[in-house]
Write a protein that holds these residues in place. Structure first.
Motif, PDB file in Angstrom:
ATOM      1  N   MET A   1      18.696   7.447  -8.452  1.00 52.46           N
ATOM      2  CA  MET A   1      17.253   7.215  -8.365  1.00 52.46           C
ATOM      3  C   MET A   1      16.849   7.032  -6.909  1.00 52.46           C
ATOM      4  SD  MET A   1      14.920   4.193 -10.068  1.00 52.46           S
ATOM      5  CE  MET A   1      15.236   4.785 -11.734  1.00 52.46           C
ATOM      6  N   ALA A   2      15.801   7.743  -6.510  1.00 47.76           N
ATOM      7  CA  ALA A   2      15.343   7.663  -5.123  1.00 47.76           C
ATOM      8  C   ALA A   2      14.764   6.280  -4.836  1.00 47.76           C
ATOM      9  CB  ALA A   2      14.294   8.735  -4.862  1.00 47.76           C
ATOM     10  N   ALA A   3      14.999   5.831  -3.616  1.00 46.46           N
ATOM     11  CA  ALA A   3      14.485   4.515  -3.224  1.00 46.46           C
ATOM     12  C   ALA A   3      12.966   4.551  -3.156  1.00 46.46           C
ATOM     13  CB  ALA A   3      15.064   4.129  -1.864  1.00 46.46           C
ATOM     14  N   ARG A   4      12.350   3.435  -3.527  1.00 44.20           N
ATOM     15  CA  ARG A   4      10.898   3.349  -3.469  1.00 44.20           C
ATOM     16  C   ARG A   4      10.436   3.308  -2.015  1.00 44.20           C
ATOM     17  NH1 ARG A   4       9.110  -1.097  -8.073  1.00 44.20           N
ATOM     18  NH2 ARG A   4       9.845   0.076  -9.910  1.00 44.20           N
ATOM     19  N   PRO A   5       9.312   3.937  -1.724  1.00 46.24           N
ATOM     20  CA  PRO A   5       8.794   3.880  -0.350  1.00 46.24           C
ATOM     21  C   PRO A   5       8.517   2.438   0.039  1.00 46.24           C
ATOM     22  CG  PRO A   5       7.646   5.558  -1.638  1.00 46.24           C
ATOM     23  CD  PRO A   5       8.470   4.771  -2.605  1.00 46.24           C
ATOM     24  N   PRO A   6       8.788   2.069   1.280  1.00 47.29           N
ATOM     25  CA  PRO A   6       8.515   0.695   1.714  1.00 47.29           C
ATOM     26  C   PRO A   6       7.021   0.408   1.707  1.00 47.29           C
ATOM     27  CG  PRO A   6       9.011   2.089   3.597  1.00 47.29           C
ATOM     28  CD  PRO A   6       9.304   2.906   2.377  1.00 47.29           C
ATOM     29  N   VAL A   7       6.683  -0.862   1.549  1.00 48.20           N
ATOM     30  CA  VAL A   7       5.286  -1.284   1.591  1.00 48.20           C
ATOM     31  C   VAL A   7       5.076  -2.080   2.871  1.00 48.20           C
ATOM     32  CG1 VAL A   7       3.477  -2.649   0.503  1.00 48.20           C
ATOM     33  CG2 VAL A   7       5.091  -1.364  -0.916  1.00 48.20           C
ATOM     34  N   LEU A   8       4.197  -1.591   3.721  1.00 47.99           N
ATOM     35  CA  LEU A   8       3.866  -2.265   4.969  1.00 47.99           C
ATOM     36  C   LEU A   8       2.489  -2.903   4.834  1.00 47.99           C
ATOM     37  CD1 LEU A   8       5.034   0.481   7.497  1.00 47.99           C
ATOM     38  CD2 LEU A   8       6.354  -1.437   6.567  1.00 47.99           C
ATOM     39  N   LEU A   9       2.354  -4.109   5.344  1.00 46.87           N
ATOM     40  CA  LEU A   9       1.100  -4.843   5.250  1.00 46.87           C
ATOM     41  C   LEU A   9       0.412  -4.905   6.606  1.00 46.87           C
ATOM     42  CD1 LEU A   9       2.272  -7.872   3.063  1.00 46.87           C
ATOM     43  CD2 LEU A   9       1.467  -5.620   2.311  1.00 46.87           C
ATOM     44  N   GLY A  10      -0.892  -4.699   6.615  1.00 47.00           N
ATOM     45  CA  GLY A  10      -1.674  -4.839   7.832  1.00 47.00           C
ATOM     46  C   GLY A  10      -2.366  -6.186   7.852  1.00 47.00           C
ATOM     47  N   ARG A 289      -2.612  -2.308   2.756  1.00 47.12           N
ATOM     48  CA  ARG A 289      -1.269  -2.018   2.238  1.00 47.12           C
ATOM     49  C   ARG A 289      -0.990  -0.539   2.486  1.00 47.12           C
ATOM     50  NH1 ARG A 289       0.874  -5.659  -1.400  1.00 47.12           N
ATOM     51  NH2 ARG A 289       2.100  -4.042  -2.431  1.00 47.12           N
ATOM     52  N   TYR A 290       0.129  -0.240   3.134  1.00 45.67           N
ATOM     53  CA  TYR A 290       0.463   1.136   3.472  1.00 45.67           C
ATOM     54  C   TYR A 290       1.795   1.507   2.815  1.00 45.67           C
ATOM     55  CZ  TYR A 290       0.936   5.454   6.111  1.00 45.67           C
ATOM     56  OH  TYR A 290       1.045   6.781   6.451  1.00 45.67           O
ATOM     57  N   SER A 291       1.791   2.594   2.048  1.00 46.31           N
ATOM     58  CA  SER A 291       3.024   3.053   1.415  1.00 46.31           C
ATOM     59  C   SER A 291       2.891   4.544   1.117  1.00 46.31           C
ATOM     60  CB  SER A 291       3.302   2.269   0.128  1.00 46.31           C
ATOM     61  OG  SER A 291       4.550   2.639  -0.446  1.00 46.31           O
ATOM     62  N   TRP A 292       3.190   5.362   2.108  1.00 46.97           N
ATOM     63  CA  TRP A 292       3.060   6.815   1.972  1.00 46.97           C
ATOM     64  C   TRP A 292       3.874   7.308   0.770  1.00 46.97           C
ATOM     65  CZ3 TRP A 292       0.810  11.248   3.652  1.00 46.97           C
ATOM     66  CH2 TRP A 292       1.509  12.445   3.494  1.00 46.97           C
ATOM     67  N   GLY A 293       3.195   7.897  -0.209  1.00 47.24           N
ATOM     68  CA  GLY A 293       3.870   8.406  -1.396  1.00 47.24           C
ATOM     69  C   GLY A 293       4.249   7.327  -2.390  1.00 47.24           C
ATOM     70  N   GLY A 294       3.798   6.084  -2.151  1.00 45.55           N
ATOM     71  CA  GLY A 294       4.122   4.985  -3.055  1.00 45.55           C
ATOM     72  C   GLY A 294       3.088   4.851  -4.164  1.00 45.55           C
ATOM     73  N   GLN A 295       2.955   3.641  -4.689  1.00 47.02           N
ATOM     74  CA  GLN A 295       2.028   3.381  -5.777  1.00 47.02           C
ATOM     75  C   GLN A 295       0.943   2.403  -5.338  1.00 47.02           C
ATOM     76  OE1 GLN A 295       2.019   4.867  -8.831  1.00 47.02           O
ATOM     77  NE2 GLN A 295       3.692   6.146  -8.029  1.00 47.02           N
ATOM     78  N   PRO A 296      -0.308   2.681  -5.676  1.00 43.24           N
ATOM     79  CA  PRO A 296      -1.384   1.743  -5.330  1.00 43.24           C
ATOM     80  C   PRO A 296      -1.334   0.503  -6.208  1.00 43.24           C
ATOM     81  CG  PRO A 296      -2.252   3.513  -6.679  1.00 43.24           C
ATOM     82  CD  PRO A 296      -0.824   3.873  -6.376  1.00 43.24           C
ATOM     83  N   LEU A 297      -1.997  -0.534  -5.769  1.00 44.48           N
ATOM     84  CA  LEU A 297      -2.091  -1.783  -6.520  1.00 44.48           C
ATOM     85  C   LEU A 297      -3.547  -1.912  -6.970  1.00 44.48           C
ATOM     86  CD1 LEU A 297      -0.396  -4.254  -7.343  1.00 44.48           C
ATOM     87  CD2 LEU A 297      -1.109  -5.351  -5.220  1.00 44.48           C
ATOM     88  N   PHE A 298      -3.793  -1.703  -8.257  1.00 54.17           N
ATOM     89  CA  PHE A 298      -5.158  -1.744  -8.778  1.00 54.17           C
ATOM     90  C   PHE A 298      -5.582  -3.179  -9.046  1.00 54.17           C
ATOM     91  CE2 PHE A 298      -3.593   2.481 -10.071  1.00 54.17           C
ATOM     92  CZ  PHE A 298      -4.579   3.280  -9.496  1.00 54.17           C
ATOM     93  N   ILE A 299      -6.850  -3.476  -8.775  1.00 54.41           N
ATOM     94  CA  ILE A 299      -7.363  -4.824  -9.008  1.00 54.41           C
ATOM     95  C   ILE A 299      -7.973  -4.941 -10.410  1.00 54.41           C
ATOM     96  CG2 ILE A 299      -9.695  -4.446  -8.084  1.00 54.41           C
ATOM     97  CD1 ILE A 299      -9.444  -7.229  -6.771  1.00 54.41           C
ATOM     98  N   THR A 300      -8.424  -3.814 -10.963  1.00 55.13           N
ATOM     99  CA  THR A 300      -8.891  -3.753 -12.347  1.00 55.13           C
ATOM    100  C   THR A 300      -8.253  -2.531 -12.993  1.00 55.13           C
ATOM    101  OG1 THR A 300     -10.859  -2.502 -11.665  1.00 55.13           O
ATOM    102  CG2 THR A 300     -11.110  -4.885 -11.893  1.00 55.13           C
TER     103      THR A 300
END
Length: 381
Positions: A1-10, A289-300
């Motif tokens: 399984m491919a590693a998840r893209p890292p999540v960088l915070l601004g 939140r930056y994660s090229w090709g990752g998954q967004p975090l929905f608030i609703t």
């Protein structure tokens, strides 16, 4: 399984107290910042997009310098929004523009004075390897120190700053992926238009500019407590009369099985919101939140067809993928001398997976932006 893209915070960093200048360091367009005016790469004509609802010039919210490994281009994304209260939440009142600039072109413009600057550049690089990431602004304090003071982390200067430098360098390690086909669009968000109305930058309202510093989400848990987030969650639970901890335990226990979730009396929006709050609790101050090709975090809870509804790139026809999102903490950090303000829950940006750029192109390319309103403004005041 491919590693998840890292999540960088601004995180909001030092105020940009003066006009940016070159001085042999990184140009203004290579600076991550919130507010101020967009700094366009040399190949792009300056301008400011207009609101599709009221027609006024949009305010600049954030600038993200995000080059990709495997690409010969510098790469910048700028997000704009309308400050008119009647336009908040309207998809047409938001714009995200991507600009690129061939690194070979930059090298040609720099070669002329390289020999004259070698000695002074060597000294500057010895002082701080990543100093060029910040550009130079008259009157601005050191972003490294300011970020630690802002977060109350002065005692961890050496370790946290070295990690911040490492996180910033991860932007250089992002990779391009192969193109695939996509179709459809979200009903609540109109397709990205090929033509944009651009106003003069001088006519746009302006928020006070601040640098944005970068940290890794995983490492940030090591030195921040979650008292503030826990307090917000408890207030929400009491107000809504739901047992969110029980909901989360049920969800994790039955992950992949919808039956337990369906049996829960708590609405799906409560689960989505709690998941959002739980994830950001390690760093409530995050504005991006930056994660090229990752998954967004929905608030609703998002539309059921959101993945299919993200329109393909209007230039090359490739899929768009998630790249970054703006977070609720940014709302209170957008400051101005007037009553200018913008309200939102989270703003999710999808960009061309090939990061295409037409030859000799002189206008930024518009990407897709999905806006979710804040379900409860009281939580972030």
């Amino acid at each position: 399984m491919a590693a998840r893209p890292p999540v960088l915070l601004g995180l909001r960093d030092a105020a940009m107290a003066g006009p940016c200048r070159g001085g042999g360091r990184a140009p203004a367009w290579a600076t991550n910042k919130l507010g101020g005016s967009a700094d366009w790469v040399p190949s792009v004509r300056p301008g400011c997009p207009c609101c599709g609802v009221c027609g006024r010039a949009l305010a600049h919210l954030v600038q993200v310098y995000c080059p990709l490994e495997g690409s010969a281009f510098h790469r910048v994304a700028n997000v704009f929004a309308c400050g008119g209260k009647g336009c908040w939440g309207a998809p047409r009142s938001w714009k995200v523009l991507r600009s690129q600039y061939a690194q070979a072109q930059e090298k040609e413009t720099q070669d002329y004075g390289v020999n004259q600057k070698q000695e002074s550049n060597f000294a500057a690089k010895d002082w701080c390897d990543e100093a060029d990431d910040w550009g130079v602004c008259d009157g601005a304090e050191s972003p490294a120190c300011a970020s630690l003071q802002l977060l109350g982390l002065n005692e961890a200067v050496s370790s946290s700053w070295s990690r911040e430098v490492e996180c910033a360098s991860q932007f250089q390690q992002l990779r391009l992926c192969e193109a695939t086909d996509a179709s459809g669009s979200l009903h609540t968000h109109p397709p990205v238009s090929e033509g944009m109305v651009m106003a003069a930058s001088s006519s746009a309202p302006v928020f006070q500019p601040f640098y944005i510093s970068v940290v890794d989400e995983e490492d940030y848990t090591d030195f921040l407590d979650t008292d503030h987030a826990d307090k917000l969650l408890k207030e929400y639970q009491q107000r809504e009369g739901v047992d969110l901890e029980q909901l989360m335990s049920e969800s994790f226990a039955g992950e992949g099985d919808n039956e337990k979730y369906e049996k829960s009396e708590v609405k799906s929006r409560d689960y989505t919101f709690h998941k959002f709050m739980k994830r950001i609790s390690v760093c409530p101050e995050q504005i991006l939140r930056y994660s090229w090709g990752g998954q967004p975090l929905f608030i609703t809870h998002p539309p059921a067809d959101i993945d299919k509804g993200i329109p393909a790139c209007s230039n090359c026809g490739s899929n768009r993928i998630f790249e970054f999102q703006l977070m609720p903490a940014l709302v209170s950090m957008l400051q101005s001398d007037s009553d200018l303000s913008v309200e939102f829950g989270t703003v999710i940006v999808y960009t061309c997976e090939r990061s295409c750029w037409p030859t000799n192109h002189q206008t930024p390319l518009e990407e897709f932006i999905f806006v979710q309103e804040d379900p409860d403004q009281r939580l972030f005041k």
